[in-house]
Design a protein around this motif. Structure first.
Motif, mmCIF file in Angstrom:
data_model
loop_
_atom_site.group_PDB
_atom_site.id
_atom_site.type_symbol
_atom_site.label_atom_id
_atom_site.label_comp_id
_atom_site.label_asym_id
_atom_site.label_seq_id
_atom_site.Cartn_x
_atom_site.Cartn_y
_atom_site.Cartn_z
ATOM 1 N N ASP A 196 0.821 -1.207 0.000
ATOM 2 C CA ASP A 196 0.000 0.000 0.000
ATOM 3 C C ASP A 196 0.861 1.266 0.000
ATOM 4 O O ASP A 196 0.358 2.373 0.133
ATOM 5 C CB ASP A 196 -0.933 0.015 1.216
ATOM 6 N N GLY A 197 2.197 1.103 -0.108
ATOM 7 C CA GLY A 197 3.106 2.233 -0.165
ATOM 8 C C GLY A 197 3.597 2.732 1.188
ATOM 9 O O GLY A 197 4.420 3.631 1.253
ATOM 10 N N ARG A 198 3.101 2.148 2.284
ATOM 11 C CA ARG A 198 3.551 2.581 3.608
ATOM 12 C C ARG A 198 4.906 1.965 3.948
ATOM 13 O O ARG A 198 5.146 0.795 3.672
ATOM 14 C CB ARG A 198 2.541 2.195 4.681
ATOM 15 N N HIS A 199 5.771 2.764 4.561
ATOM 16 C CA HIS A 199 7.069 2.302 5.038
ATOM 17 C C HIS A 199 6.926 1.859 6.489
ATOM 18 O O HIS A 199 6.261 2.522 7.279
ATOM 19 C CB HIS A 199 8.110 3.416 4.926
ATOM 20 N N TRP A 200 7.582 0.742 6.814
ATOM 21 C CA TRP A 200 7.485 0.150 8.144
ATOM 22 C C TRP A 200 8.855 0.035 8.784
ATOM 23 O O TRP A 200 9.873 -0.030 8.104
ATOM 24 C CB TRP A 200 6.866 -1.246 8.050
#
Length: 134
Positions: free
Chosen positions: A35-39
């Motif tokens: 979803d394009g989120r960085h973790w």
């Protein structure tokens, strides 16, 4: 006597050190969801009975603070392919149940992997991540 000494030297030198275990604490060095989120986060692996069975706990946080959670996992390491596959058992927070597939380096110190099974069901567009053993 000389033969006995040679046999002793050969038997002592032929023993190699065992490979480092996958068990232990790992730091996630990069992670990007589908979803394009960085973790960011970490996980701990525990060898569970058999040589290639593991349980673990992932601690996840998005870099922007929009999501976090824990993911209790179980899985198995394939020594031939050097791939560790783990599946979510119990999750908490606002993360989703997934399957992690990790390629393990030959020295068992670095993992590069994907996760699949998140809300869009995408296998073609998995999340990607890497980790180093601490």
């Amino acid at each position: 006597m000389a033969v006995l000494i040679i046999q002793l030297i050969v038997s002592c030198s032929s023993k190699s050190l065992p490979e480092p275990s996958l068990a232990g604490k790992w730091k996630i060095t990069s992670a990007l969801g589908n979803d394009g989120r960085h973790w960011t986060g970490s996980f701990t692996l525990i060898q569970d009975g058999g040589d290639n069975k593991f349980t673990g706990l992932f601690l996840w946080d998005t870099v922007d603070g929009s999501a976090s959670g824990t993911d209790s996992v179980t899985g198995e390491y394939n020594t031939t392919t050097q791939v560790l596959t783990m599946r979510s058992v119990t999750i908490s927070g606002n993360i989703e149940s997934v399957t992690y597939t990790m390629n393990v380096s030959t020295n068992n110190r670095i993992m590069n992997g994907i996760w699949t099974g998140s809300s869009d069901g995408s296998i073609e567009n998995p999340g990607r991540w890497s980790a180093e053993k601490q």
